[in-house]
Motif scaffolding. Sequence first.
Motif, short mmCIF file in Angstrom:
data_model
loop_
_atom_site.label_atom_id
_atom_site.label_comp_id
_atom_site.label_asym_id
_atom_site.label_seq_id
_atom_site.Cartn_x
_atom_site.Cartn_y
_atom_site.Cartn_z
N LYS A 43 -4.75 0.70 -8.62
CA LYS A 43 -3.67 1.65 -8.41
C LYS A 43 -3.25 1.63 -6.95
N GLU A 87 0.83 -1.21 0.00
CA GLU A 87 0.00 0.00 0.00
C GLU A 87 0.86 1.26 0.00
N ARG A 130 -2.72 2.32 -3.33
CA ARG A 130 -3.49 3.08 -2.34
C ARG A 130 -3.80 2.17 -1.18
N ARG A 131 -4.49 2.70 -0.17
CA ARG A 131 -4.98 1.87 0.91
C ARG A 131 -6.11 0.98 0.38
#
Length: 241
Positions: free
Chosen positions: A229, A210, A231-232
Motif C-alpha cells: 500500500k 510514496e 506509504r514511505r
Amino acid sequence: MITVERLSKFIGVQKDVVLHDVNIQFHKGELITIVGSSGSGKSMLLRCLSLNMKWDQGTFDVDGVDVLNLGIVGKMKFKKEWAYLEQSPEFNPKRTALKNVLIGQSNQTPWWRMLTGMVRSDDYMGAMDVIESMGLLEKAHLKMGQLSGGERQRVAIARALVHGAKVILADEPVVGLDPKSVESVLEQLRTLCKEERVTVLTVIPLELAERYGSRIIGLSKGGIMFDVKGRRLTQQEKNMI
C-alpha cells in the motif's frame, strides 16, 4: 477484478529476460505506482499490459475476459479502454488542443477522421467538459506548440478519456517537467482515480510514488520485489530495487 499471472517477456536471440513470472491483481480506482532502477522492466510491463508488446507467457483476465485470446475487434476495443501514455505523447502540432483531443490517435479513431480532422458537433461539449476537468479550458483553442510540457501531458490524459479509457498506463509522465507541472499532472491522475474510478498504473520516481500511489510495486530484474500500500518505503524495500 484484473488479474495478471506469470507474465513473462524475453527479447533478442539469446532470449534475455525482461519480465519474469509477474503476478498482479488490481481493482478500479487504484493509482498504482511502479518503481525500480533502469532496466528493471517498468516500461516493458506497461507496454505488455497495453498490448503494445506481445507476451511470451502468461494469462490476462479482465472481469472474466481472457484478453490475450481476443480477436482483432476485441483487442482494438481493449486498446481504447487501456490507454498507453508515452513519456512524450505525440500530437498534430497544426491542430488545437481541443482538436487533438477530439480526433485522437490512430488506434482511437477512423483513418478518415485523422486525415480530415472532421468531428461531429455533438462531440465538442463532452470533450470540452473533460478538458475543463483537466484545468485546461482556457488552453483548448491553442495550438499544441503553445502549451507547456505539463499541459501537453494533461491533454494526452484528456484525449484518452474522451476516447473511452478506463485504465491509463502512463510511462514516466512527469520526466522533465517543472515541480508545479509535476504536481498538477499527478493530482489530476489521483482525482481521476478517486472521483471517476479510472485505474492508473504509472512509472514515476520513488519519492513521488510514496506521495501519490495507493499502491507501490517495486521491480528488479524483471520480477516484482514487493507490492505494498502507498506509504514511505522502508530502507530494506528500497534496497530490493
